[in-house]
Design a protein around this motif. Structure first.
Motif, short mmCIF file in Angstrom:
data_model
loop_
_atom_site.label_atom_id
_atom_site.label_comp_id
_atom_site.label_asym_id
_atom_site.label_seq_id
_atom_site.Cartn_x
_atom_site.Cartn_y
_atom_site.Cartn_z
N LEU A 56 33.61 34.14 36.20
CA LEU A 56 33.97 35.56 36.10
C LEU A 56 35.14 35.85 37.03
CD1 LEU A 56 33.50 38.48 35.14
CD2 LEU A 56 31.82 38.72 36.99
N GLU A 57 36.25 36.28 36.47
CA GLU A 57 37.41 36.66 37.25
C GLU A 57 37.79 38.08 36.84
OE1 GLU A 57 40.47 33.79 36.77
OE2 GLU A 57 39.32 32.15 37.67
N SER A 58 37.30 39.05 37.60
CA SER A 58 37.51 40.45 37.27
C SER A 58 37.67 41.25 38.54
CB SER A 58 36.33 40.99 36.45
OG SER A 58 36.42 42.40 36.31
N GLY A 59 38.71 42.05 38.60
CA GLY A 59 38.87 42.97 39.71
C GLY A 59 38.08 44.25 39.50
N LEU A 60 37.81 44.62 38.23
CA LEU A 60 37.06 45.83 37.94
C LEU A 60 35.56 45.63 38.10
CD1 LEU A 60 38.91 47.24 34.78
CD2 LEU A 60 38.92 48.16 37.11
N CYS A 61 35.06 44.50 37.64
CA CYS A 61 33.62 44.22 37.70
C CYS A 61 33.42 42.80 38.24
CB CYS A 61 32.98 44.37 36.33
SG CYS A 61 33.20 46.01 35.58
#
Length: 436
Positions: A56-61
């Motif tokens: 998982l690469e997410s800045g939002l979640c």
């Protein structure tokens, strides 16, 4: 095999002008049915029937937790939108941060309800004889397509501005924020309809979320209550959670019907407050939770567990135990073992071995004999086992009561007050002459 792809989110993707950032996360299907639900006020997305493909690469979640039926993503914003999609590369999760407030009424627990006609200056009642009244009655009964036709007809009448506002609301319900914003902009520049239209414009654009909302003085109570829901929601989205809880607490203490009209919204609002880890905010939220009956309804168990966790962190284990004990008759059987163990431990932490003993007895009635042979239950039973010289009270409290009895309510309120006072005192710097 035909696969079902279901996205329970906020309708069609929001236009670019309503989005401040976007991400796409690759997914792998784990079931024939894939669903996503968005819980914007508590910054959570629940995904079922699929998992994240790779890392998982997410800045939002950025954080994920496994669930029995899928996984949950914990996000950094309440301005949250998500949907499932697919392209030639496969399945993906579309994540977006909005500029304003999530516009889907149901996603934030805010129902689209009929307004009282006296608050609008219309001297009629349902079913009505003029188009705008017929339309509002149809809206109140959930006949939204019929309402849209009637409100469109009402554009040729003196009630044009009210019709425009409601056509905007119905456009939002369809997931068309651009059309909604256009209708709101055409509403009158003065009067109650205008004040509600401006709040909705603020929700969509986010342009005024850093400002304190305008006064609601002079509005009909029902319209003012909806206005306060918008204000509280805007405060939450702008991370003014303490202020939001203070407003909500004032509504509840004043006997307002806000948490009856928007029950799920109140549940999600206090859950958002519990997640802040702020003592003052959580204390107010716990008071709202206990007073407004927020353990009821479909989300009641989830909210009650969050309330119990907040009470335990605040140093009020008796409150936490009472809340969880009240859920015992509603907890799924495969979760009851761990649930009851936690209730016993909380009562012991509250130095209430009598109630802890009753919970153990309740467990002996409900759980399988093999379950009760576990090391954890053997240890708890040794601790709470009554001594020969300890008389048993004649009337034990009901473990499956929906909420604590009034006497218990008074006791836990005092406990919360003591806990808050103790934590506040501990946070104060020592006075002169004292050693730290």
């Amino acid at each position: 095999m035909v696969f079902a792809l279901v996205s329970i989110a906020l309708g069609a993707p929001p236009p670019t002008g309503f989005t401040s950032s976007m991400e796409r996360v690759a997914l792998e299907r784990t079931s024939s049915r894939v669903e996503v639900t968005v819980d914007p006020l508590v910054k959570t997305i629940v995904l079922t029937g699929a998992k994240i493909s790779g890392r998982l690469e997410s800045g939002l979640c950025p954080t994920q937790h496994k669930r029995r039926d899928g996984l949950s993503l914990h996000c950094t914003t309440r301005r949250l939108w998500a949907a499932i999609g697919s392209d030639d590369k496969g399945l993906y999760l579309d994540l977006r941060a909005l500029r304003g407030v999530t516009w889907q009424w149901d996603a934030a627990g805010v129902p689209l309800q009929r307004w009282p006609f006296d608050g609008l200056g219309i001297p009629q009642s349902c079913p009505g004889t003029i188009d705008v009244v017929k339309a509002e009655c149809a809206l109140g009964e959930g006949r939204f397509d019929e309402a849209a036709v009637l409100f469109t007809s009402a554009l040729q009448t003196p009630d044009v501005h009210f019709a425009r506002l409601r056509l905007g609301d119905l456009a939002l319900r369809r997931g068309d924020p651009e059309a909604a914003l256009s209708w709101y902009a055409k509403s009158a520049s003065t009067g109650p309809v205008s004040r509600l239209a401006r709040m909705r414009e603020c929700d969509l654009t986010g342009n005024c979320l850093d400002e304190r909302p305008a006064t609601l003085d002079g509005l009909h109570p029902a319209l003012a209550m909806e206005g306060r829901i918008h204000q509280i929601r805007q405060d939450l989205v702008a991370d003014r959670v303490l202020l939001a809880m203070q407003q909500l607490s004032a509504e509840v203490e004043a006997g307002s019907a806000l948490c009856t009209a928007a029950h799920l919204f109140c549940q999600k609002a206090v859950q958002a407050a519990f997640l802040t880890q702020n003592d003052e905010t959580a204390s107010i939220a716990l008071s709202v939770f206990a007073t407004a009956g927020l353990a009821d309804g479909p989300a009641g168990i989830e909210i009650a567990r969050a309330a119990a966790g907040a009470a335990e962190r605040a140093g009020a284990p008796a409150f936490a135990a009472a809340v969880l004990a009240s859920l015992s008759g509603r907890v799924a059987m495969d979760e009851l073992d761990v649930h009851l163990q936690r209730v016993v431990r909380l009562y012991l932490a509250a130095r209430d071995p009598i109630r802890a003993q009753f919970v153990v007895e309740y467990a002996e009635q409900k759980l399988a004999a093999a379950t009760l042979k576990s090391r954890e239950w053997k240890q708890l039973r040794r601790i709470v086992e009554p001594k020969a010289t300890t008389p048993k009270p004649p009337a034990p409290p009901s473990i499956t009561a929906r909420l604590p009895a009034l006497a218990d309510g008074v006791a836990v309120s005092r406990e919360l007050a003591r806990a808050a006072q103790a934590r506040s005192a501990a946070a104060q710097p020592p006075s002169s002459g004292e050693t730290p």
